[in-house]
Design a protein around this motif. Structure first.
Motif, PDB file in Angstrom:
ATOM      1  N   ASP A 193      -8.477   2.494  -1.642  1.00 30.45           N
ATOM      2  CA  ASP A 193      -8.719   2.928  -0.256  1.00 30.45           C
ATOM      3  C   ASP A 193      -9.161   4.401  -0.276  1.00 30.45           C
ATOM      4  O   ASP A 193     -10.363   4.689  -0.261  1.00 30.45           O
TER       5      ASP A 193
ATOM      6  N   LEU B  14     -11.014  -1.319  -0.173  1.00 35.35           N
ATOM      7  CA  LEU B  14     -10.625  -1.393   1.225  1.00 35.35           C
ATOM      8  C   LEU B  14     -11.816  -0.925   2.057  1.00 35.35           C
ATOM      9  O   LEU B  14     -12.467   0.062   1.707  1.00 35.35           O
TER      10      LEU B  14
ATOM     11  N   LYS C  34     -13.069   0.424   5.588  1.00 35.91           N
ATOM     12  CA  LYS C  34     -12.727   0.996   6.897  1.00 35.91           C
ATOM     13  C   LYS C  34     -13.989   1.638   7.468  1.00 35.91           C
ATOM     14  O   LYS C  34     -14.445   2.677   6.949  1.00 35.91           O
TER      15      LYS C  34
ATOM     16  N   ASP D 228       0.866  -1.185   0.000  1.00 32.75           N
ATOM     17  CA  ASP D 228       0.000   0.000   0.000  1.00 32.75           C
ATOM     18  C   ASP D 228       0.898   1.229   0.000  1.00 32.75           C
ATOM     19  O   ASP D 228       1.359   1.671   1.052  1.00 32.75           O
TER      20      ASP D 228
ATOM     21  N   LYS E  11      -6.511  -6.530   6.898  1.00 35.00           N
ATOM     22  CA  LYS E  11      -5.199  -5.997   7.275  1.00 35.00           C
ATOM     23  C   LYS E  11      -5.313  -5.287   8.611  1.00 35.00           C
ATOM     24  O   LYS E  11      -6.196  -4.447   8.802  1.00 35.00           O
TER      25      LYS E  11
ATOM     26  N   GLU F 191      -2.580  -1.720  -3.170  1.00 40.06           N
ATOM     27  CA  GLU F 191      -3.625  -0.805  -2.679  1.00 40.06           C
ATOM     28  C   GLU F 191      -3.163   0.637  -2.904  1.00 40.06           C
ATOM     29  O   GLU F 191      -1.985   0.950  -2.695  1.00 40.06           O
ATOM     30  N   ASP F 192      -4.064   1.500  -3.291  1.00 43.15           N
ATOM     31  CA  ASP F 192      -3.752   2.929  -3.483  1.00 43.15           C
ATOM     32  C   ASP F 192      -2.431   3.154  -4.224  1.00 43.15           C
ATOM     33  O   ASP F 192      -1.601   3.985  -3.809  1.00 43.15           O
TER      34      ASP F 192
HETATM   35 ZN    ZN Z   1      -4.397   2.492   2.351  1.00 44.07          ZN
END
Ligand code: ZN
Ligand code: PGA
Length: 429
Positions: free
Chosen positions: A313, A336, A338, A243, A389, A286-287
């Motif tokens: 993300d 992702l 969150k 990431d 994660k 990621e990202d």
């Molecule tokens: Zn991230």
């Protein structure tokens, strides 16, 4: 009604970085309680729901007394009496009270704390483990843990690599318990390798080491060596994930790789990733590009989306409107997840469902500022996301998530399934 919400009370506690955050206690009419606390990001996406901070002299501006007050006074006034088992109604009442598109009135930290505490109280009232309360009787799949063992970027005060997170995923392990052991062994092996080469083995915000490497790719070399040194096979047993959190070093249309003293555009970033994917067993990125670089993302997914998991993300921020655009424009193949990016449990579940309906991957995630609340561990099993994660296999607030998964696996006994190679990272196999 025994499960009606009787009281709600918030307090200001400290997170793993020593910053204030919100903890909420909910009590139901029958006396059942539920508690939850809210994490906090450092490489926060600009499109995330608002984390309300006081901006007064207390805690150098980071206090959350206003958010706490919003729970105790405003939110309490609209949710008392609602059935805690009716999560949607509780979340809806808070959304209506807030009334803003980004939860800036009450604060997503206030709203999420209540949302999660209500779910916990509901589970406790039903005498059910949280993962079963949220996921039903068939929730039985343990995620592949994505251990972030080498930290850079803002999580390392820019003392290490530009890339924020280098993760290992023990996809070949037979179960979660073994995956955790493999991860911890590789983590310790990496520590020895770095130490022997004269690098610092101090850790960053998420528990990974922070060596001052000259090139970002050196981290990949070290990690592959650590996997082998610990007795595992890179690619067959353990794959890598990165990431870069690239919004953090994106300025004026260019990506600034400070470690390597280079400024490059999206196409050159993609070429760099292609090279890494060709040379290292990387299964997930990621990202890789910045939060509003939609054209760059489209190209990235075209070049690498058939080979590895391309996770958004900061570009999606667990927001169904942004995820829907991403699906429409085919810019990634995973999201992702969150909870505090969006602010309620209901909306977080909607984000996972949209992702799964598009046949995309969903990876649940902690934040760099965490508490010992392990809600996301249960949530991952409940929503069957296949990977999670939660940082390095080190530091109390990180390992608590992994330890909770050990408990869930033990409780499930023979019915437990480990996501492993076949069920996760499908584009990698
Ligand atoms: Zn991230
Ligand atoms: P944050 O970083 O929690 O500091 O935002 C995590 C991530 O970028 O995935």
């Amino acid at each position: 009604m025994k499960t009606a919400i009787h009281s709600v009370h918030a307090r200001e506690i400290l997170d793993s970085r020593g910053n204030p955050t919100v903890e909420v206690d909910v009590t139901l009419k029958d006396g059942t309680t539920g508690r939850a606390s809210v994490p906090s990001g450092a490489s926060t996406g600009i499109h995330e729901a608002v984390e309300l901070r006081d901006n007064t002299f207390r805690y150098r501006g980071t206090g959350v007394a206003r958010a706490v007050n919003h729970v105790d006074v405003d939110i309490a006034s609209v949710i008392l009496g609602i059935d805690a088992l009716n999560q949607t109604l509780v979340d809806k009442a808070m959304l209506e009270l807030d009334g803003t598109p980004n939860k800036s009135k009450l604060g997503a930290n206030a709203i999420l704390g209540v949302s999660l505490a209500v779910a916990r109280a509901g589970a406790n009232a039903c005498n059910m483990p949280l993962f079963r309360y949220l996921g039903g009787t068939t929730a039985c799949r343990l995620p592949v843990p994505m251990f972030n063992i080498l930290n850079g970027g803002v999580h390392a005060n820019w003392q290490g690599t530009d890339i924020q997170e280098f993760m290992i995923a023990p996809i070949g392990a037979p179960n979660f318990k073994e995956a955790l052991r493999w991860g911890a062994e590789i983590y310790h092996h990496l520590k020895k390798l770095l130490h022997d080469e004269g690098y610092s083995v101090n850790v960053g915000d998420e528990g990974g080491f922070v060596p001052a490497l000259k090139r970002n790719a050196d981290a990949l070399e070290f990690i592959v060596k650590a996997i082998e040194g610990a007795g595992y096979r890179p690619s067959e047993d353990v794959v890598l994930a990165i990431d870069p959190a690239s919004s953090g070093f994106y300025e004026d249309g260019l990506y600034h790789l400070h470690t390597e003293n280079r400024k490059i555009d999206a196409a050159e970033m993609i070429a760099m990733y292609e090279c890494w994917v060709a040379n290292y067993p990387i299964s997930l990125l990621e990202d890789g590009l910045a939060e509003d670089d939609w054209d760059g993302w489209k190209l990235l997914n075209k070049k690498l989306g058939h080979k590895i998991e391309i996770v958004g993300d900061d570009i999606f921020v667990t927001n169904v409107e942004r995820i829907a655009r991403g699906i429409e424009e085919n810019i990634a193949n995973a999201v992702l997840i969150k909870p505090n990016q969006i602010g309620t449990l209901t909306e977080t579940i909607a984000a996972v469902r949209m992702t799964h309906n598009a046949d995309w991957g969903a990876m649940v995630s902690h934040r760099s500022g965490e508490t010992t609340d392990s809600f996301i561990a249960d949530f991952t099993v409940a929503l069957d996301t296949g990977h999670l994660k939660a940082g390095a296999p080190c530091r109390g607030e990180r390992v608590e998530k992994y330890n909770q998964l050990l408990r869930i696996e033990e409780l499930l006994g023979e019915s437990a399934i480990f996501a492993g190679r076949r069920n996760v990272l499908p584009r990698a196999s």
